[in-house]
Design a protein around this motif. Structure first.
Motif, PDB file in Angstrom:
ATOM      1  N   LEU A   1       0.740  -1.195   0.059  1.00 29.18           N
ATOM      2  CA  LEU A   1       0.034  -0.028   0.087  1.00 29.18           C
ATOM      3  C   LEU A   1       1.033   1.262  -0.075  1.00 29.18           C
ATOM      4  CD1 LEU A   1      -2.692  -1.056   2.552  1.00 29.18           C
ATOM      5  CD2 LEU A   1      -3.019  -0.914   0.124  1.00 29.18           C
ATOM      6  N   ASN A   2       0.524   2.044  -0.952  1.00 30.58           N
ATOM      7  CA  ASN A   2       1.499   3.280  -1.062  1.00 30.58           C
ATOM      8  C   ASN A   2       1.481   4.274  -0.024  1.00 30.58           C
ATOM      9  OD1 ASN A   2       3.009   5.037  -2.298  1.00 30.58           O
ATOM     10  ND2 ASN A   2       1.992   5.695  -3.895  1.00 30.58           N
ATOM     11  N   VAL A   3       1.442   4.124   1.071  1.00 30.94           N
ATOM     12  CA  VAL A   3       1.039   4.881   2.490  1.00 30.94           C
ATOM     13  C   VAL A   3       2.015   4.610   3.422  1.00 30.94           C
ATOM     14  CG1 VAL A   3      -0.768   5.040   4.089  1.00 30.94           C
ATOM     15  CG2 VAL A   3      -1.465   4.137   1.997  1.00 30.94           C
ATOM     16  N   CYS A   4       2.506   5.928   3.911  1.00 30.67           N
ATOM     17  CA  CYS A   4       3.519   6.119   5.017  1.00 30.67           C
ATOM     18  C   CYS A   4       2.762   5.656   6.368  1.00 30.67           C
ATOM     19  CB  CYS A   4       4.001   7.797   5.017  1.00 30.67           C
ATOM     20  SG  CYS A   4       5.428   7.914   6.295  1.00 30.67           S
ATOM     21  N   ARG A   5       3.584   4.910   6.996  1.00 29.67           N
ATOM     22  CA  ARG A   5       3.082   4.268   8.370  1.00 29.67           C
ATOM     23  C   ARG A   5       3.031   5.434   9.419  1.00 29.67           C
ATOM     24  NH1 ARG A   5       2.768  -0.873   8.756  1.00 29.67           N
ATOM     25  NH2 ARG A   5       1.782  -0.583  10.485  1.00 29.67           N
TER      26      ARG A   5
ATOM     27  N   THR B   1       0.221   9.497   4.694  1.00 28.93           N
ATOM     28  CA  THR B   1       0.345  10.329   3.436  1.00 28.93           C
ATOM     29  C   THR B   1       0.829   9.345   2.434  1.00 28.93           C
ATOM     30  OG1 THR B   1       1.266  12.073   4.798  1.00 28.93           O
ATOM     31  CG2 THR B   1       1.629  12.045   2.534  1.00 28.93           C
ATOM     32  N   ARG B   2       0.358   9.559   1.400  1.00 27.10           N
ATOM     33  CA  ARG B   2       0.769   8.838   0.053  1.00 27.10           C
ATOM     34  C   ARG B   2       2.221   9.138   0.061  1.00 27.10           C
ATOM     35  NH1 ARG B   2      -1.921   7.492  -4.961  1.00 27.10           N
ATOM     36  NH2 ARG B   2      -0.110   7.294  -6.644  1.00 27.10           N
ATOM     37  N   LEU B   3       2.847   7.994  -0.213  1.00 22.84           N
ATOM     38  CA  LEU B   3       4.480   7.967  -0.264  1.00 22.84           C
ATOM     39  C   LEU B   3       5.020   8.489  -1.591  1.00 22.84           C
ATOM     40  CD1 LEU B   3       6.598   7.152   1.696  1.00 22.84           C
ATOM     41  CD2 LEU B   3       6.786   4.862   0.721  1.00 22.84           C
ATOM     42  N   VAL B   4       4.691   7.969  -2.784  1.00 26.01           N
ATOM     43  CA  VAL B   4       5.107   8.262  -4.096  1.00 26.01           C
ATOM     44  C   VAL B   4       3.895   8.779  -4.899  1.00 26.01           C
ATOM     45  CG1 VAL B   4       6.365   7.333  -5.916  1.00 26.01           C
ATOM     46  CG2 VAL B   4       6.760   6.391  -3.662  1.00 26.01           C
ATOM     47  N   GLU B   5       4.173   9.781  -5.570  1.00 27.63           N
ATOM     48  CA  GLU B   5       3.223  10.369  -6.265  1.00 27.63           C
ATOM     49  C   GLU B   5       3.520   9.853  -7.791  1.00 27.63           C
ATOM     50  OE1 GLU B   5       1.817  14.489  -5.351  1.00 27.63           O
ATOM     51  OE2 GLU B   5       3.988  14.430  -4.645  1.00 27.63           O
TER      52      GLU B   5
ATOM     53  N   SER C   1      15.415   4.432  -6.898  1.00 24.91           N
ATOM     54  CA  SER C   1      15.999   4.992  -5.740  1.00 24.91           C
ATOM     55  C   SER C   1      16.278   4.023  -4.633  1.00 24.91           C
ATOM     56  CB  SER C   1      15.244   6.109  -5.057  1.00 24.91           C
ATOM     57  OG  SER C   1      15.710   6.667  -3.795  1.00 24.91           O
ATOM     58  N   PRO C   2      17.458   3.770  -3.734  1.00 27.72           N
ATOM     59  CA  PRO C   2      17.525   2.962  -2.876  1.00 27.72           C
ATOM     60  C   PRO C   2      16.533   3.347  -1.475  1.00 27.72           C
ATOM     61  CG  PRO C   2      19.364   4.497  -2.924  1.00 27.72           C
ATOM     62  CD  PRO C   2      18.560   4.889  -3.779  1.00 27.72           C
ATOM     63  N   ARG C   3      15.846   4.344  -1.645  1.00 23.53           N
ATOM     64  CA  ARG C   3      14.983   4.472  -0.444  1.00 23.53           C
ATOM     65  C   ARG C   3      13.820   5.358  -1.051  1.00 23.53           C
ATOM     66  NH1 ARG C   3      17.913   6.137   5.122  1.00 23.53           N
ATOM     67  NH2 ARG C   3      19.277   4.205   5.167  1.00 23.53           N
ATOM     68  N   LEU C   4      12.648   5.334  -0.418  1.00 18.67           N
ATOM     69  CA  LEU C   4      11.444   6.025  -0.712  1.00 18.67           C
ATOM     70  C   LEU C   4      11.288   6.907   0.580  1.00 18.67           C
ATOM     71  CD1 LEU C   4       8.926   2.995  -2.017  1.00 18.67           C
ATOM     72  CD2 LEU C   4      10.710   4.729  -3.309  1.00 18.67           C
ATOM     73  N   VAL C   5      11.022   8.268   0.108  1.00 22.71           N
ATOM     74  CA  VAL C   5      10.961   9.216   1.408  1.00 22.71           C
ATOM     75  C   VAL C   5       9.440   9.800   1.324  1.00 22.71           C
ATOM     76  CG1 VAL C   5      11.980  11.151   2.384  1.00 22.71           C
ATOM     77  CG2 VAL C   5      13.384   9.711   1.315  1.00 22.71           C
ATOM     78  N   CYS C   6       8.931   9.926   2.427  1.00 24.85           N
ATOM     79  CA  CYS C   6       7.514  10.554   2.678  1.00 24.85           C
ATOM     80  C   CYS C   6       7.873  12.218   2.449  1.00 24.85           C
ATOM     81  CB  CYS C   6       6.857   9.999   3.956  1.00 24.85           C
ATOM     82  SG  CYS C   6       5.387  10.983   4.113  1.00 24.85           S
ATOM     83  N   PRO C   7       6.997  12.750   1.565  1.00 18.77           N
ATOM     84  CA  PRO C   7       7.022  13.984   1.188  1.00 18.77           C
ATOM     85  C   PRO C   7       6.499  14.953   2.415  1.00 18.77           C
ATOM     86  CG  PRO C   7       5.024  13.225   0.088  1.00 18.77           C
ATOM     87  CD  PRO C   7       5.950  11.962   0.602  1.00 18.77           C
ATOM     88  N   TYR C   8       6.234  14.329   3.310  1.00 21.81           N
ATOM     89  CA  TYR C   8       5.495  15.073   4.492  1.00 21.81           C
ATOM     90  C   TYR C   8       6.554  15.330   5.430  1.00 21.81           C
ATOM     91  CZ  TYR C   8       1.646  17.002   7.392  1.00 21.81           C
ATOM     92  OH  TYR C   8       0.702  17.704   8.076  1.00 21.81           O
ATOM     93  N   HIS C   9       6.990  14.266   6.325  1.00 19.36           N
ATOM     94  CA  HIS C   9       7.838  14.160   7.461  1.00 19.36           C
ATOM     95  C   HIS C   9       9.137  13.585   7.092  1.00 19.36           C
ATOM     96  CE1 HIS C   9       3.848  14.987   9.233  1.00 19.36           C
ATOM     97  NE2 HIS C   9       4.645  15.926   9.839  1.00 19.36           N
ATOM     98  N   ALA C  10       9.310  13.067   5.899  1.00 20.62           N
ATOM     99  CA  ALA C  10      10.593  12.188   5.485  1.00 20.62           C
ATOM    100  C   ALA C  10      11.041  11.229   6.316  1.00 20.62           C
ATOM    101  CB  ALA C  10      11.650  13.318   5.741  1.00 20.62           C
ATOM    102  N   TRP C  11       9.893  10.393   6.313  1.00 19.88           N
ATOM    103  CA  TRP C  11      10.226   9.104   7.009  1.00 19.88           C
ATOM    104  C   TRP C  11      10.623   8.332   5.773  1.00 19.88           C
ATOM    105  CZ3 TRP C  11       7.061   6.075  11.144  1.00 19.88           C
ATOM    106  CH2 TRP C  11       7.017   6.872  12.276  1.00 19.88           C
TER     107      TRP C  11
END
Length: 379
Positions: free
Chosen positions: A91-95, A99-103, A110-120
């Motif tokens: 699910l494309n959802v930050c835990r 927040t939607r993780l990837v738009e 990328s080796p990492r996926l970074v949440c656009p809201y709080h950068a988890w």
């Protein structure tokens, strides 16, 4: 070239004998199967929410550490290939805050996926690997905050997933043996396009379950490549496998050489509930159907070719094939016919569709749908 399966060779033998589908009487399909809102809701709840679904070809993620957002099945999904090469559907959802993780809808590497809201940040295998100001989350266990993974299975060049945690993928493995004969996993993704078709999803499946329309609907495009009525089909569980003989190579149908047979036959796999794989002699089309409403379905078409074009001439050749199939045969002919069919059925002019003996694959498909609806009906 990999060796064919016994089933593939059996269809080739039947084509050499003139083609065959088990004969029977005229069959019918209730028109409400395509127009009822209640029926659509039941199919979503009892079929698409429970059974394994094809989501993409393996070629969509040709390298490790890649991710592709996907919204077609009603929830924000994320297809990834981690650094070890394993495929996942999350699910494309930050835990953190949901927040939607990837738009977007395009692949990212990328080796990492970074949440656009709080950068988890998350690894491509779903692990939570970093969060700013970790000291403000005392006692947080990162292992319990990874991305929500859905059951995922990659086999034979296709990525399958399911919303139901209890889903089994045994049939995907069975189909994979056929797909290995086409080297589906080794193909290059040439083009990808989504079509918004104003028709019930089953009308689109119906179009690929019979060859009766080829000489009529496709008279100005691909009909000259095929001999009318030289077709046959069988089943693999709820899935159907069919073969059509190509006009210019009918003499090759009696060959025992797989490369020769491949040049003479177009194989099609109708994977229950809503995916179609059309294997032409030189390229492959995968179509993934994603029902949106009783009278609307998204169809994502992937064109796969043996290797990336190395020259301008090769590029032009594949572009021509893509334009003919995706824009011409599928969009302008098959999908348009489905939309016209939906308009007619919605009028109430007929109560049932009439199927001849060249269209019995449609009745078999609808029987599989009905069986699944009955088997999973709530008590």
């Amino acid at each position: 070239m990999n060796a064919p399966t016994e089933g593939q060779l059996a269809l080739a033998t039947q084509l050499a004998d003139g083609g065959r589908r088990d004969c029977g009487a005229i069959a019918y399909v209730d028109a409400r199967a395509y127009t009822s809102a209640e029926r659509h809701a039941a199919e979503q709840a009892r079929i698409f929410s429970r059974v394994p679904l094809v989501i993409a070809p393996s070629a969509l993620l040709p390298e490790n550490s890649m991710a592709v957002p996907h919204d077609g099945f009603g929830k924000p999904l994320l297809i990834t290939r981690d650094k070890q090469g394993a495929a996942h559907v999350f699910l494309n959802v930050c835990r953190h805050r949901g927040t939607r993780l990837v738009e977007g809808c395009y692949a990212v590497k990328s080796p990492r996926l970074v949440c656009p809201y709080h950068a988890w940040s998350y690894a491509l295998d779903g692990r939570l690997v970093g969060l700013p100001r970790a000291d403000t989350f005392p006692g947080l266990d990162k292992t319990e905050h990874g991305l929500k993974r859905l059951p995922t299975h990659e086999a034979g060049g296709l990525i399958w997933f399911a919303f139901d945690e209890s889903a089994k993928f045994a049939e995907a493995e069975t189909l994979a043996r056929d797909f290995e004969a086409f080297d589906l996993a080794g193909q290059h993704l040439f083009r990808r396009r989504s079509h918004d078709v104003r028709a019930n999803w089953k009308l689109v499946m119906d179009a690929f379950l019979e060859g009766y329309h080829i000489q009529r609907l496709h008279a100005g495009t691909i009909a000259p490549f095929f001999k009318d009525g030289i077709s046959t089909a069988d089943s693999i569980g709820p899935h159907q496998r069919s073969a059509v003989g190509r006009e210019a190579a009918l003499a090759a149908l009696s060959s025992s050489d797989w490369a020769t047979l491949r040049s003479a036959i177009t194989y099609t796999y109708q994977m229950f509930p809503g995916a179609v794989l059309v294997v032409s002699p030189d390229y492959i089309n995968l179509m993934v159907l994603m029902p949106q409403a009783p009278d609307r379905v998204l169809v994502e078409d992937f064109m796969l070719i043996p290797a990336a074009p190395a020259t301008e001439k090769a590029l032009a050749h594949w572009e021509k094939s893509w334009d003919l199939l995706d824009g011409g045969v599928f969009a302008a002919e098959d999908f348009r016919a489905c939309e016209l069919g939906q308009q007619g059925l919605a009028s109430g002019a007929i109560e049932r569709l009439t199927l001849g003996t060249l269209e019995l694959g449609i009745r078999q498909f609808h029987d599989a749908v009905e069986a699944r609806l009955r088997a999973t009906q709530e008590p």
